[in-house]
Motif scaffolding. Structure first.
Motif, PDB file in Angstrom:
ATOM      1  N   MET A 113      45.320  65.441  71.597  1.00 43.66           N
ATOM      2  CA  MET A 113      45.668  64.018  71.708  1.00 43.66           C
ATOM      3  C   MET A 113      44.465  63.256  72.271  1.00 43.66           C
ATOM      4  SD  MET A 113      48.847  62.300  73.754  1.00 43.66           S
ATOM      5  CE  MET A 113      49.074  60.526  73.762  1.00 43.66           C
ATOM      6  N   PRO A 114      44.030  62.150  71.642  1.00 40.51           N
ATOM      7  CA  PRO A 114      42.864  61.413  72.127  1.00 40.51           C
ATOM      8  C   PRO A 114      43.087  60.849  73.526  1.00 40.51           C
ATOM      9  CG  PRO A 114      43.481  60.724  69.910  1.00 40.51           C
ATOM     10  CD  PRO A 114      44.601  61.548  70.438  1.00 40.51           C
ATOM     11  N   ALA A 115      42.014  60.815  74.324  1.00 38.66           N
ATOM     12  CA  ALA A 115      42.087  60.185  75.642  1.00 38.66           C
ATOM     13  C   ALA A 115      42.213  58.677  75.468  1.00 38.66           C
ATOM     14  CB  ALA A 115      40.837  60.537  76.442  1.00 38.66           C
ATOM     15  N   LYS A 116      42.684  58.006  76.525  1.00 38.25           N
ATOM     16  CA  LYS A 116      42.872  56.557  76.443  1.00 38.25           C
ATOM     17  C   LYS A 116      41.568  55.832  76.144  1.00 38.25           C
ATOM     18  CE  LYS A 116      46.961  56.104  79.387  1.00 38.25           C
ATOM     19  NZ  LYS A 116      47.524  55.517  80.623  1.00 38.25           N
ATOM     20  N   SER A 117      40.444  56.411  76.612  1.00 42.99           N
ATOM     21  CA  SER A 117      39.154  55.769  76.401  1.00 42.99           C
ATOM     22  C   SER A 117      38.629  55.972  74.982  1.00 42.99           C
ATOM     23  CB  SER A 117      38.124  56.309  77.405  1.00 42.99           C
ATOM     24  OG  SER A 117      37.958  57.712  77.229  1.00 42.99           O
ATOM     25  N   GLU A 118      39.269  56.853  74.215  1.00 43.01           N
ATOM     26  CA  GLU A 118      38.778  57.186  72.888  1.00 43.01           C
ATOM     27  C   GLU A 118      39.423  56.296  71.836  1.00 43.01           C
ATOM     28  OE1 GLU A 118      39.276  61.387  72.382  1.00 43.01           O
ATOM     29  OE2 GLU A 118      37.740  61.878  73.868  1.00 43.01           O
ATOM     30  N   THR A 119      39.058  55.029  71.876  1.00 41.59           N
ATOM     31  CA  THR A 119      39.541  54.074  70.890  1.00 41.59           C
ATOM     32  C   THR A 119      38.504  53.000  70.652  1.00 41.59           C
ATOM     33  OG1 THR A 119      41.279  52.480  70.339  1.00 41.59           O
ATOM     34  CG2 THR A 119      40.747  52.759  72.680  1.00 41.59           C
ATOM     35  N   LEU A 120      38.488  52.467  69.446  1.00 42.70           N
ATOM     36  CA  LEU A 120      37.556  51.420  69.046  1.00 42.70           C
ATOM     37  C   LEU A 120      38.150  50.020  69.250  1.00 42.70           C
ATOM     38  CD1 LEU A 120      36.426  53.105  65.706  1.00 42.70           C
ATOM     39  CD2 LEU A 120      35.067  52.963  67.805  1.00 42.70           C
ATOM     40  N   VAL A 121      39.291  49.939  69.901  1.00 41.06           N
ATOM     41  CA  VAL A 121      39.983  48.658  70.069  1.00 41.06           C
ATOM     42  C   VAL A 121      39.089  47.615  70.733  1.00 41.06           C
ATOM     43  CG1 VAL A 121      41.850  47.501  71.318  1.00 41.06           C
ATOM     44  CG2 VAL A 121      42.324  49.581  70.028  1.00 41.06           C
ATOM     45  N   GLY A 122      38.267  48.031  71.686  1.00 41.27           N
ATOM     46  CA  GLY A 122      37.439  47.086  72.413  1.00 41.27           C
ATOM     47  C   GLY A 122      36.124  46.729  71.741  1.00 41.27           C
ATOM     48  N   VAL A 123      35.873  47.256  70.559  1.00 39.71           N
ATOM     49  CA  VAL A 123      34.621  46.957  69.836  1.00 39.71           C
ATOM     50  C   VAL A 123      34.814  45.664  69.048  1.00 39.71           C
ATOM     51  CG1 VAL A 123      32.985  47.772  68.097  1.00 39.71           C
ATOM     52  CG2 VAL A 123      34.027  49.397  69.697  1.00 39.71           C
ATOM     53  N   PRO A 124      34.043  44.608  69.330  1.00 39.65           N
ATOM     54  CA  PRO A 124      34.259  43.308  68.675  1.00 39.65           C
ATOM     55  C   PRO A 124      34.261  43.376  67.150  1.00 39.65           C
ATOM     56  CG  PRO A 124      32.766  43.041  70.518  1.00 39.65           C
ATOM     57  CD  PRO A 124      32.983  44.526  70.365  1.00 39.65           C
ATOM     58  N   MET A 125      33.480  44.269  66.584  1.00 38.55           N
ATOM     59  CA  MET A 125      33.425  44.378  65.122  1.00 38.55           C
ATOM     60  C   MET A 125      34.801  44.599  64.503  1.00 38.55           C
ATOM     61  SD  MET A 125      31.648  47.340  62.785  1.00 38.55           S
ATOM     62  CE  MET A 125      30.061  47.211  63.559  1.00 38.55           C
ATOM     63  N   PHE A 126      35.671  45.296  65.224  1.00 37.94           N
ATOM     64  CA  PHE A 126      36.952  45.694  64.651  1.00 37.94           C
ATOM     65  C   PHE A 126      38.114  44.785  65.055  1.00 37.94           C
ATOM     66  CE2 PHE A 126      34.520  49.749  64.999  1.00 37.94           C
ATOM     67  CZ  PHE A 126      34.279  49.889  63.647  1.00 37.94           C
ATOM     68  N   ARG A 127      37.833  43.698  65.745  1.00 34.53           N
ATOM     69  CA  ARG A 127      38.907  42.806  66.186  1.00 34.53           C
ATOM     70  C   ARG A 127      39.753  42.248  65.043  1.00 34.53           C
ATOM     71  NH1 ARG A 127      35.452  39.760  70.897  1.00 34.53           N
ATOM     72  NH2 ARG A 127      35.707  41.379  72.499  1.00 34.53           N
ATOM     73  N   PRO A 128      39.177  41.983  63.849  1.00 30.53           N
ATOM     74  CA  PRO A 128      40.029  41.459  62.771  1.00 30.53           C
ATOM     75  C   PRO A 128      41.031  42.476  62.229  1.00 30.53           C
ATOM     76  CG  PRO A 128      37.697  40.979  62.366  1.00 30.53           C
ATOM     77  CD  PRO A 128      37.745  41.989  63.467  1.00 30.53           C
ATOM     78  N   LEU A 129      40.858  43.749  62.572  1.00 22.81           N
ATOM     79  CA  LEU A 129      41.693  44.791  61.980  1.00 22.81           C
ATOM     80  C   LEU A 129      42.988  44.976  62.769  1.00 22.81           C
ATOM     81  CD1 LEU A 129      38.982  47.500  61.209  1.00 22.81           C
ATOM     82  CD2 LEU A 129      39.712  45.545  59.815  1.00 22.81           C
ATOM     83  N   GLU A 130      44.030  45.383  62.067  1.00 22.64           N
ATOM     84  CA  GLU A 130      45.298  45.687  62.710  1.00 22.64           C
ATOM     85  C   GLU A 130      45.157  46.945  63.558  1.00 22.64           C
ATOM     86  OE1 GLU A 130      48.311  45.981  59.760  1.00 22.64           O
ATOM     87  OE2 GLU A 130      48.166  43.861  59.152  1.00 22.64           O
ATOM     88  N   ARG A 131      45.983  47.037  64.596  1.00 21.78           N
ATOM     89  CA  ARG A 131      45.884  48.158  65.529  1.00 21.78           C
ATOM     90  C   ARG A 131      46.060  49.513  64.804  1.00 21.78           C
ATOM     91  NH1 ARG A 131      46.281  48.592  71.169  1.00 21.78           N
ATOM     92  NH2 ARG A 131      45.562  46.440  71.089  1.00 21.78           N
ATOM     93  N   ALA A 132      46.930  49.550  63.810  1.00 25.17           N
ATOM     94  CA  ALA A 132      47.147  50.807  63.089  1.00 25.17           C
ATOM     95  C   ALA A 132      45.897  51.240  62.332  1.00 25.17           C
ATOM     96  CB  ALA A 132      48.328  50.653  62.121  1.00 25.17           C
TER      97      ALA A 132
END
Length: 204
Positions: A1-20
């Motif tokens: 299971m990925p750690a909480k820190s292992e996500t691209l959510v905070g990368v501005p490039m990906f902000r237009p994308l849906e969370r899924a």
């Protein structure tokens, strides 16, 4: 299971994308914890992976044959590097060193190109960033061609400064760069920076 820190959510490039969509991209990345002063990639390395700084900070630099260090950029959480290789297929144009302990996501080049193809908003973000880098490079070439060391140092200090929240007439350098780091940014020797900084200090 990925750690909480292992996500691209905070990368501005990906902000237009849906969370899924971002979660699916998380699963297609390799995740690496890098210690301060550890090299992430080396100049002229092969490979077309793209790297995203999720936590910490890294420095993009090149060492000349003379051994002189040339600092190109510092990237904090949300930044990325290595994007040129999957686009043009050529070796790395710079080395990247961790400035602090960092968490870095490694995305295969093919996945990065797929994202650009499938998500025009992300592609436009990358295009705008590359355009900004070209403009910044143009300005640097102009400075190196027309300004002496003193004025190059002054320009770099102004670039690095942030507005003082307590005094709109002042700027703040925090953390303050070392004299060697300033020299590496403006293509000169540390001794020259020491001399110019003393002159600036005497002038207030």
């Amino acid at each position: 299971m990925p750690a909480k820190s292992e996500t691209l959510v905070g990368v501005p490039m990906f902000r237009p994308l849906e969370r899924a969509v971002i979660k699916a991209l998380d699963a297609r990345c390799d995740w690496r914890r890098v210690a301060a002063k550890e090299w992430v990639i080396d100049y002229q390395d092969d490979g077309i992976d793209v790297f995203f700084v999720v936590a910490g900070a890294v420095r993009v630099l090149i060492y000349a044959k003379s051994g002189r260090e040339v600092i190109l950029a510092d990237l904090e959480a949300g930044g990325f590097f290595g994007e040129l290789a999957p686009i043009d297929g050529r070796p790395r144009s710079a080395s990247v060193l961790a400035v602090s302990d960092a968490v870095v996501a490694t995305m295969p080049g093919a996945v990065f190109l797929e994202v650009l193809h499938d998500h025009p908003q992300v592609a436009m973000y990358v295009l705008k960033l590359l355009a900004a880098r070209v403009r910044a490079l143009d300005n640097r070439v102009l400075e190196y061609s027309t300004l002496d060391v003193r004025h190059r140092v002054s320009c770099e200090l102004l670039r690095l400064a942030r507005p003082d929240p307590n005094d709109s007439r002042r700027g703040v350098l925090s953390p303050a760069p070392t004299q060697a780091e300033i020299a590496a940014r403006v293509s000169t020797h540390r001794e020259s920076v020491v001399r110019e900084m003393k002159l600036l200090e005497r002038e207030g």
